[in-house]
Design an enzyme around this catalytic site. Sequence first.
Site: not given
Length: 512
Positions: A212, A248
């Site tokens: 993330d 990401e």
Amino acid sequence: MGICFLLLNVGLCWAQYNPNTLPGRTSVVHLFEWRWADIALECERYLAPNGFGGVQISPPNENVIITDRWQPWWERYQPISYKLCTRSGNETEFRDMVTRCNDVGVHIYVDAVINHMCGANAGAGNHATCGSYFSAKTENFPAVPYSGFDFNDGKCKSQSGDIEDYHDITQVRDCRLTGLLDLALEKDYVRSKVAEYMNHLIDIGVAGFRIDAAKHMWPQDVKAILDKLKDLNTKWFSAGTKPFIYQEVIDLGGEPITGSDYFENGRVTEFKYGAKLGTVIRKWDGEKMAYLVNWGEGWGFVPSDRALVFVDNHDNQRGHGAGGASILTFWDSRLYKMAVGFMLAHPYGFTRVMSSFRWPRNFVNGEDVNDWVGPPSESDGSTKAVTINEDTTCGNDWVCEHRWRQIRNMVVFRNVVDGEPFSNWWDNDSNQVAFGRGSKGFIVFNNDDWDMNVDLQTGLPAGTYCDVISGDKEDNRCTGSQVYVSEDGLANFQISSQAEDPFMAIHVNAKL
């Protein structure tokens, strides 16, 4: 670097690009906010029998409990510790899920939130999913432990301490993302605590990680953490197997940080994919499906073997993240099924299917003021079970796009045609297009406002095939439309512009 290049073909340097799915399983599904107990059941009863390779799960580590907006979905992205207890379940349930899913060949990919801890305004106390004490104000997280020495406050040069300018690389990577306490990942102690968490998950049996907010970390810091990771658990994976890594990185162009900055660490999330495909399927900005003939790198995307692709994700289906209004979601089901069908038929990238929950959308001045709403929950805040209806759809406001016949059957299609070349492209210079995958599969779309009736070269062996979009092959019959392929590989396709699903797909395993 020369040695690494020589070893490239045997995968010793770039193993983290390999999804580690079983042979013949080519897609994963994001079961967003599902409970571990429900994921374990879904692996056994549905995902394994239908050829899914794995599941991306929501972050499994302890997070802050937010109540001023009642437990929004994004509280899962505000860590308090690396203990394994969330509203999806505790560590015992997590271990049971990983074991049961691995035992049926469906692997688990963890959404790893390692860039930051909770928001600076989260207060102090034990309002966290494991009950651990913390103080956001003093940056004290004793359950890790982290202290004020482990955060980037001194490095951030913005006036507010938050990211203010996305064209300033140091701000993007050293300042707080929307007020979240930014970890000092250049410190070996912090790297070691993050790696300790990830290695614990590897020991349990996970197959890889979505990193993330990778864009908000220096690539060399991410690499230093990944270098500390163990090989995967040999109970389910071959000795020496590295965890699959996909990062990401929101890169729509126009900013100095690019997806390619992170290639050394693993794959990256190609956000341009869903944004562009949504624009084409919606026929916005003069786009036509005929232009998809060179889809992939020809559209400026990252190389196929570096890309994790998706039509929508948990952020941008709510207007967050990237892509804006062009992003197709389950709310636009007719166009969405076409987009997902195209993605699963096309060879570019490693594909992830979305599985969502409904929320009460409420647009005010073009903004959904309920975009924060968390998963279907009981009055005590616990997440509702995923119930399965008689028609195999889901109840309790779980959408379960992966159970839609059209999407499930295209996951199978992708498995069948794996390794076959992109072939037999046809278009009408507008929004009727078709293409094959070698001699194993063929798909046809009619996204025009008029009916389609055309003879096309499929490249498939002669015979009668079941269209897996309108139905299923059951025994030796088809519950939907049938397609006859002649000895020369030609077939006639008729698709009404008013059809509920204006596309058809056939493959060799659907031959009657």
